[in-house]
Design a protein around this motif. Structure first.
Motif, PDB file in Angstrom:
ATOM      1  N   ARG A  12       0.799  -1.225   0.000  1.00 58.34           N
ATOM      2  CA  ARG A  12       0.000   0.000   0.000  1.00 58.34           C
ATOM      3  C   ARG A  12       0.830   1.273   0.000  1.00 58.34           C
ATOM      4  NH1 ARG A  12      -1.411  -1.770   5.476  1.00 58.34           N
ATOM      5  NH2 ARG A  12      -0.410  -0.429   7.030  1.00 58.34           N
ATOM      6  N   THR A  13       2.126   1.180   0.271  1.00 58.66           N
ATOM      7  CA  THR A  13       2.946   2.388   0.313  1.00 58.66           C
ATOM      8  C   THR A  13       3.743   2.614  -0.954  1.00 58.66           C
ATOM      9  OG1 THR A  13       4.734   1.166   1.400  1.00 58.66           O
ATOM     10  CG2 THR A  13       3.167   2.307   2.819  1.00 58.66           C
ATOM     11  N   GLY A  14       3.708   1.698  -1.901  1.00 63.87           N
ATOM     12  CA  GLY A  14       4.491   1.856  -3.129  1.00 63.87           C
ATOM     13  C   GLY A  14       3.628   1.676  -4.363  1.00 63.87           C
ATOM     14  N   THR A  15       3.865   2.510  -5.383  1.00 62.35           N
ATOM     15  CA  THR A  15       3.082   2.426  -6.614  1.00 62.35           C
ATOM     16  C   THR A  15       3.368   1.142  -7.381  1.00 62.35           C
ATOM     17  OG1 THR A  15       3.050   4.841  -6.813  1.00 62.35           O
ATOM     18  CG2 THR A  15       2.555   3.571  -8.791  1.00 62.35           C
ATOM     19  N   THR A  16       4.648   0.839  -7.588  1.00 61.94           N
ATOM     20  CA  THR A  16       5.000  -0.362  -8.349  1.00 61.94           C
ATOM     21  C   THR A  16       4.528  -1.642  -7.664  1.00 61.94           C
ATOM     22  OG1 THR A  16       6.880   0.715  -9.435  1.00 61.94           O
ATOM     23  CG2 THR A  16       6.908  -1.686  -9.325  1.00 61.94           C
ATOM     24  N   PRO A  17       4.739  -1.820  -6.341  1.00 59.97           N
ATOM     25  CA  PRO A  17       4.202  -3.016  -5.684  1.00 59.97           C
ATOM     26  C   PRO A  17       2.683  -3.125  -5.818  1.00 59.97           C
ATOM     27  CG  PRO A  17       5.820  -1.983  -4.271  1.00 59.97           C
ATOM     28  CD  PRO A  17       5.588  -1.040  -5.407  1.00 59.97           C
ATOM     29  N   MET A  18       1.987  -1.978  -5.785  1.00 57.84           N
ATOM     30  CA  MET A  18       0.538  -2.024  -5.919  1.00 57.84           C
ATOM     31  C   MET A  18       0.128  -2.421  -7.332  1.00 57.84           C
ATOM     32  SD  MET A  18      -2.324   0.804  -4.761  1.00 57.84           S
ATOM     33  CE  MET A  18      -1.822   0.656  -3.039  1.00 57.84           C
ATOM     34  N   ILE A  19       0.876  -1.955  -8.334  1.00 53.68           N
ATOM     35  CA  ILE A  19       0.610  -2.368  -9.710  1.00 53.68           C
ATOM     36  C   ILE A  19       0.797  -3.881  -9.853  1.00 53.68           C
ATOM     37  CG2 ILE A  19       1.516  -2.268 -12.072  1.00 53.68           C
ATOM     38  CD1 ILE A  19       2.031   0.695 -11.639  1.00 53.68           C
ATOM     39  N   LEU A  20       1.883  -4.403  -9.272  1.00 59.76           N
ATOM     40  CA  LEU A  20       2.157  -5.843  -9.336  1.00 59.76           C
ATOM     41  C   LEU A  20       1.063  -6.637  -8.628  1.00 59.76           C
ATOM     42  CD1 LEU A  20       6.004  -5.772  -8.619  1.00 59.76           C
ATOM     43  CD2 LEU A  20       4.892  -6.265 -10.808  1.00 59.76           C
ATOM     44  N   PHE A  21       0.642  -6.167  -7.445  1.00 61.10           N
ATOM     45  CA  PHE A  21      -0.395  -6.864  -6.685  1.00 61.10           C
ATOM     46  C   PHE A  21      -1.726  -6.837  -7.429  1.00 61.10           C
ATOM     47  CE2 PHE A  21      -3.800  -6.949  -3.500  1.00 61.10           C
ATOM     48  CZ  PHE A  21      -3.500  -8.122  -2.829  1.00 61.10           C
ATOM     49  N   THR A  22      -2.087  -5.665  -7.961  1.00 65.84           N
ATOM     50  CA  THR A  22      -3.358  -5.534  -8.681  1.00 65.84           C
ATOM     51  C   THR A  22      -3.384  -6.438  -9.903  1.00 65.84           C
ATOM     52  OG1 THR A  22      -3.535  -3.218  -7.963  1.00 65.84           O
ATOM     53  CG2 THR A  22      -4.926  -3.910  -9.804  1.00 65.84           C
ATOM     54  N   GLY A  23      -2.317  -6.419 -10.692  1.00 66.17           N
ATOM     55  CA  GLY A  23      -2.269  -7.267 -11.882  1.00 66.17           C
ATOM     56  C   GLY A  23      -2.337  -8.746 -11.549  1.00 66.17           C
ATOM     57  N   THR A  24      -1.714  -9.135 -10.437  1.00 68.14           N
ATOM     58  CA  THR A  24      -1.699 -10.548 -10.054  1.00 68.14           C
ATOM     59  C   THR A  24      -3.080 -11.043  -9.635  1.00 68.14           C
ATOM     60  OG1 THR A  24       0.617 -10.383  -9.352  1.00 68.14           O
ATOM     61  CG2 THR A  24      -0.656 -12.243  -8.510  1.00 68.14           C
ATOM     62  N   ILE A  25      -3.788 -10.242  -8.817  1.00 65.52           N
ATOM     63  CA  ILE A  25      -5.113 -10.713  -8.375  1.00 65.52           C
ATOM     64  C   ILE A  25      -6.115 -10.684  -9.526  1.00 65.52           C
ATOM     65  CG2 ILE A  25      -4.705 -10.042  -5.978  1.00 65.52           C
ATOM     66  CD1 ILE A  25      -6.614  -7.691  -6.414  1.00 65.52           C
ATOM     67  N   GLY A 251      -2.611   7.799 -16.171  1.00 72.09           N
ATOM     68  CA  GLY A 251      -3.126   6.688 -16.961  1.00 72.09           C
ATOM     69  C   GLY A 251      -2.041   5.812 -17.535  1.00 72.09           C
ATOM     70  N   LEU A 252      -0.901   6.417 -17.890  1.00 73.59           N
ATOM     71  CA  LEU A 252       0.202   5.643 -18.457  1.00 73.59           C
ATOM     72  C   LEU A 252       0.791   4.688 -17.430  1.00 73.59           C
ATOM     73  CD1 LEU A 252       1.931   5.236 -20.974  1.00 73.59           C
ATOM     74  CD2 LEU A 252       3.462   7.010 -20.123  1.00 73.59           C
ATOM     75  N   GLY A 253       0.983   5.180 -16.211  1.00 71.52           N
ATOM     76  CA  GLY A 253       1.500   4.315 -15.154  1.00 71.52           C
ATOM     77  C   GLY A 253       0.552   3.172 -14.847  1.00 71.52           C
ATOM     78  N   PHE A 254      -0.754   3.494 -14.779  1.00 73.71           N
ATOM     79  CA  PHE A 254      -1.734   2.464 -14.469  1.00 73.71           C
ATOM     80  C   PHE A 254      -1.843   1.421 -15.574  1.00 73.71           C
ATOM     81  CE2 PHE A 254      -6.014   0.738 -14.836  1.00 73.71           C
ATOM     82  CZ  PHE A 254      -6.167   0.170 -13.579  1.00 73.71           C
ATOM     83  N   SER A 255      -1.650   1.843 -16.824  1.00 75.58           N
ATOM     84  CA  SER A 255      -1.843   0.929 -17.952  1.00 75.58           C
ATOM     85  C   SER A 255      -0.953  -0.303 -17.868  1.00 75.58           C
ATOM     86  CB  SER A 255      -1.581   1.664 -19.277  1.00 75.58           C
ATOM     87  OG  SER A 255      -0.208   2.000 -19.405  1.00 75.58           O
ATOM     88  N   GLN A 256       0.153  -0.202 -17.122  1.00 74.71           N
ATOM     89  CA  GLN A 256       1.068  -1.341 -17.038  1.00 74.71           C
ATOM     90  C   GLN A 256       0.507  -2.502 -16.224  1.00 74.71           C
ATOM     91  OE1 GLN A 256       5.467   0.288 -16.909  1.00 74.71           O
ATOM     92  NE2 GLN A 256       4.100   1.594 -15.747  1.00 74.71           N
ATOM     93  N   VAL A 257      -0.607  -2.283 -15.563  1.00 76.66           N
ATOM     94  CA  VAL A 257      -1.283  -3.395 -14.888  1.00 76.66           C
ATOM     95  C   VAL A 257      -1.549  -4.511 -15.896  1.00 76.66           C
ATOM     96  CG1 VAL A 257      -3.428  -4.107 -13.751  1.00 76.66           C
ATOM     97  CG2 VAL A 257      -2.293  -1.994 -13.060  1.00 76.66           C
ATOM     98  N   GLY A 258      -1.867  -4.134 -17.137  1.00 78.07           N
ATOM     99  CA  GLY A 258      -2.129  -5.134 -18.168  1.00 78.07           C
ATOM    100  C   GLY A 258      -0.948  -6.036 -18.432  1.00 78.07           C
ATOM    101  N   TYR A 259       0.267  -5.494 -18.406  1.00 86.57           N
ATOM    102  CA  TYR A 259       1.455  -6.320 -18.582  1.00 86.57           C
ATOM    103  C   TYR A 259       1.549  -7.356 -17.463  1.00 86.57           C
ATOM    104  CZ  TYR A 259       3.451  -2.982 -21.981  1.00 86.57           C
ATOM    105  OH  TYR A 259       3.700  -2.197 -23.068  1.00 86.57           O
ATOM    106  N   VAL A 260       1.310  -6.893 -16.228  1.00 88.59           N
ATOM    107  CA  VAL A 260       1.414  -7.793 -15.077  1.00 88.59           C
ATOM    108  C   VAL A 260       0.357  -8.896 -15.161  1.00 88.59           C
ATOM    109  CG1 VAL A 260       1.370  -7.950 -12.560  1.00 88.59           C
ATOM    110  CG2 VAL A 260       2.319  -5.919 -13.659  1.00 88.59           C
ATOM    111  N   VAL A 261      -0.848  -8.517 -15.594  1.00 89.46           N
ATOM    112  CA  VAL A 261      -1.926  -9.509 -15.733  1.00 89.46           C
ATOM    113  C   VAL A 261      -1.503 -10.621 -16.685  1.00 89.46           C
ATOM    114  CG1 VAL A 261      -4.260  -9.899 -16.624  1.00 89.46           C
ATOM    115  CG2 VAL A 261      -3.797  -7.907 -15.181  1.00 89.46           C
ATOM    116  N   THR A 262      -0.895 -10.239 -17.803  1.00 86.87           N
ATOM    117  CA  THR A 262      -0.496 -11.234 -18.802  1.00 86.87           C
ATOM    118  C   THR A 262       0.562 -12.191 -18.260  1.00 86.87           C
ATOM    119  OG1 THR A 262      -0.987  -9.692 -20.603  1.00 86.87           O
ATOM    120  CG2 THR A 262       0.434 -11.556 -21.110  1.00 86.87           C
TER     121      THR A 262
END
Length: 307
Positions: A12-25, A251-262
């Motif tokens: 919850r304190t880092g943007t990149t860890p949150m992107i990784l967590f969101t994409g994984t779930i 939006g650009l930073g958030f869009s990388q969630v898609g990479y993590v999902v894949t």
């Protein structure tokens, strides 16, 4: 209590860890959806009930926390457009296109969303965004391409359906930029998630009736019913995280969630379905992390810097 207080501090304190967590779930929810669909539940019914379950969970959380759902004209417009471009249209296009093109090809097209987001962001701002961010997006795209290209045939594929399928990542890209530009400041991520979810339900309910799907998971008569409800829980959490991330990045930073999902989907698929893993996946993961760091400003390359 913050909307994401249920997460470990490192997430919850880092943007990149949150992107990784969101994409994984989100990827985990796709795996559960695949199990449900392969067991005979119509895919659109799974999608609808996961949204409705998530909406009910978000509604309960909103009531428990004593929050109110803003219903100003600005908020209602935001809920509508976010639900329409960010979920309903991409999903309906996916269901139509997947009947005509290979699933692997569609996955590759979806991974173009961050690049499309960069282009839409540049058009909206009337200037190109900093080159390190583009370099990060392209680095992640190369990594994803290594992991996803191959394994599907493109001969005989109707080009028109490829173009139609490409509208899905384009809508996602436009929504990434819109969600960031029109973000109603001062509104909690929980309220924005609930509002957007409610409008998705309203938009999809007529489609559910028209398609004639009558599956209902709330009887809880089997593991599949519980799986669908679990997908709904994951969806509720991912929606809250979506708007929390939107407060921290664009939006650009958030869009990388898609990479993590894949990539997470490939890893989870190998674990659950005993699917083979290619050694090139490690390279893909490294490139993904490098791309995330560059796009979100955590990794700075020495190129172009003066001593």
């Amino acid at each position: 209590m913050k909307a994401v207080s249920f997460l470990p501090p490192v997430v919850r304190t880092g943007t990149t860890p949150m992107i990784l967590f969101t994409g994984t779930i989100i990827s985990a929810s796709f795996i559960l959806a695949k199990l449900a669909v392969e067991s005979g539940i119509p895919s659109f019914a799974v999608y609808f009930w996961q949204l409705l379950t998530a909406c009910l969970i978000l509604l309960v959380l909103t009531v428990v926390r004593g929050e109110k759902l803003p219903v100003s004209r600005r908020h209602l417009t935001y809920y509508l457009l976010n639900g329409l471009m960010g979920s309903c249209l991409p999903q309906l296009i996916a269901y139509a296109a997947l009947g005509h093109i290979p699933a692997g090809l569609f996955t590759v097209l979806i991974t173009l969303s961050p690049l499309f987001t960069y282009l839409v962001s540049s058009l909206a701002d009337r200037r190109f965004l900093p080159w390190p961010r583009l370099a990060g997006i392209l680095t992640g795209l190369i990594g994803i391409s290594l992991a996803t290209f191959g394994g599907f045939a493109v001969s005989g594929v109707n080009g028109s359906w490829v173009l139609i399928a490409a509208l899905s990542p384009m809508f996602l890209a436009v929504n990434n930029v819109y969600r960031a530009k029109a973000y109603p400041q001062g509104t909690s991520p929980l309220a924005l998630a609930l509002g957007s979810m409610l409008f998705q339900i309203l938009l999809l309910w007529p489609v559910l009736i028209w398609t004639g799907h009558d599956y209902q998971p709330f009887s809880l008569t089997g593991l599949l019913d519980w799986a669908v409800l679990l997908i709904g829980l994951i969806t509720a959490v991912s929606f809250i995280l979506t708007f929390e991330l939107q407060k921290r990045t664009d939006g650009l930073g958030f869009s990388q969630v898609g990479y993590v999902v894949t990539l997470a989907g490939i890893l989870l698929g190998a674990w659950i379905f005993n699917e083979p893993l290619s050694p090139v996946l490690l390279i893909s993961l490294i490139l993904l992390f490098i791309g995330l760091g560059m796009t979100n400003g955590h990794l700075h390359l020495p190129i172009g810097k003066k001593d």
